[in-house]
Design an enzyme around this catalytic site. Structure first.
Site: not given
Ligand SMILES: *Cc1c(COP(=O)(O)O)cnc(C)c1O
Length: 402
Positions: A94, A116, A383
């Site tokens: 991310k 968010e 990930s």
């Protein structure tokens, strides 16, 4: 099937029929400002140099591809390679996107960042890059998620972010998203909204994909070095779909490489709660774009459930809907139990604790590897790392924690 000159989305942000921009009038100006800024900077040399440099010296890229030999042997077929996004700073992919969007915010002169978060991973990545840039940041999070994900809430606070608890609706991710959009409308002059996956209105799905494409770009170089050639199959988990788009995108024109996205099958029963949007949903509009969506006959968004908080979302990025309909990628679902088994395999055979999201991709690799030959190659996008999931895993195993 997309051709080698794959160019998506079109000028309206459409991937075939999917995507677009379904927002209230109050946001159209902010979005057109963002589109203009992104089209100006996405090919700007100085911007790209700065972005790549942060990825190198701060995030720790490139992260390796690793041949999981013992896991491959155990699964009894194809050779399994792992793209180690879990080794990035903050422990997942991310941050690739957060770095890109924060740089863009600074170029646009925006002095305040909002985001968010559901499980808290995107919130932590955003709070991290904001600390590094000295930008104030507000993270919107549903009250239910604040309760469930307290360690990430505390991490964000340590990093200097303000965590804004959202008490409306189901008090989870989709309510946090609505609240963040409301804040953006009110403060659009000085505020940049960082969306954390390849979802939302145009240009977010394209922009978040581009910022994560470094994953696949590195693999294009690393796999020939590590394995002597490109993989036969690439597997990635799909929540909103950003880690999957990041590794898929540079391979779309390599049509001999199969692309498989893996969704959360929950308990394993299609009629019970799950989050397998592409497997069981149908097209509809959510959070500003048209894509597959889990909805009932009246178009009400369905509740979802997964052992993995990061996959627990009723929508999916529009480019995945396009790749599914065009046949360039296929999508499968694995259950919570299959995921937990694959999690154990990777811990014990390779000494790596994967995120539960990533363990979904591994579980599907386990299913198909056995049917493949020893000289076939599967590349799994790992990930993120599993430390954030330890409480869920102990609970699933029935282990006492005190
Ligand atoms: C958030 C998250 C995901 C799911 O998000 P995508 O946008 O589908 O990639 C997957 N893995 C990890 C480790 C995450 O933190």
């Amino acid at each position: 099937m997309p051709t080698p000159d794959y160019q998506m989305p079109n000028a309206d942000g459409r991937f075939g029929e999917f995507g677009g921009s379904y927002v209230a009038e109050t946001l159209t100006f902010a979005l057109s400002q963002l589109r203009d800024a992104y089209s100006r900077y996405r090919h700007d040399d100085a911007f790209e140099r700065e972005r790549k440099n942060i990825l190198f010296e701060y995030v720790g890229r490139p992260c390796p591809v690793y041949h999981a030999r013992r896991l491959s042997e155990q699964y009894g077929g194809a050779q399994i390679y792992l793209k180690r996004e879990d080794l990035n700073h903050t422990g997942a992919h991310k941050i690739n996107n957060a770095v890109g969007q924060v740089l863009l915010a600074r170029r646009m002169g925006k002095r305040r960042i909002i985001a968010e978060t559901g499980a808290g991973q995107h919130g932590v990545a955003t709070a991290t890059v904001c600390a590094r840039e000295g930008l104030p940041c507000v993270i919107f999070m549903g009250a239910e998620d604040v309760q469930r994900q307290m360690p990430n809430v505390q991490r964000m606070r340590l990093l200097g972010a303000e965590v804004h608890t959202v008490h409306s609706g189901s008090q989870t991710l989709k309510d946090a998203l609505n609240e963040a959009l409301r804040d953006w409308v009110t403060n659009v002059d000085d505020t940049f909204y960082i969306i954390g996956s390849v979802a939302g209105p145009h240009p977010y799905p394209m922009m978040v994909r581009d910022f994560n494409a470094v994953i696949g770009e590195e693999c294009l170089k690393q796999m020939p070095e590590a394995a002597g050639r490109h993989p036969d199959t690439i597997i990635a988990c799909v929540g909103g779909g950003s880690n999957a788009m990041g590794i898929f995108y540079p391979y779309i024109s390599h049509t001999d490489v199969a692309l498989i996205g893996v969704e959360a099958g929950g308990s394993g029963d299609a009629h019970c709660l799950h989050a397998a949007t592409l497997s069981h949903g149908r097209p509809g509009v959510l959070h500003g774009s048209l894509s597959y969506l889990l909805q009932d006959e009246d178009g009400q968004v369905l509740a979802t459930n997964s052992i993995s908080a990061g996959l627990d979302y009723p929508g999916v990025g529009p480019e995945h809907s396009y790749l599914k309909e065009s046949g360039r990628a296929t999508y499968a679902a694995v259950s919570n139990d299959e995921t937990l088994a694959a999690f154990d395999d990777l811990c014990r055979l390779e000494g790596i604790l994967p995120a539960l999201e990533s363990a979904h991709a591994l579980a599907h690799a386990k299913k198909i590897a056995a049917k493949m030959k020893k000289d076939n190659i599967i590349l799994v996008n790992l990930s993120g790392r599993g430390d954030k999931d330890l409480a869920s895993i102990f609970k699933a195993k029935g282990w006492k924690t005190e």
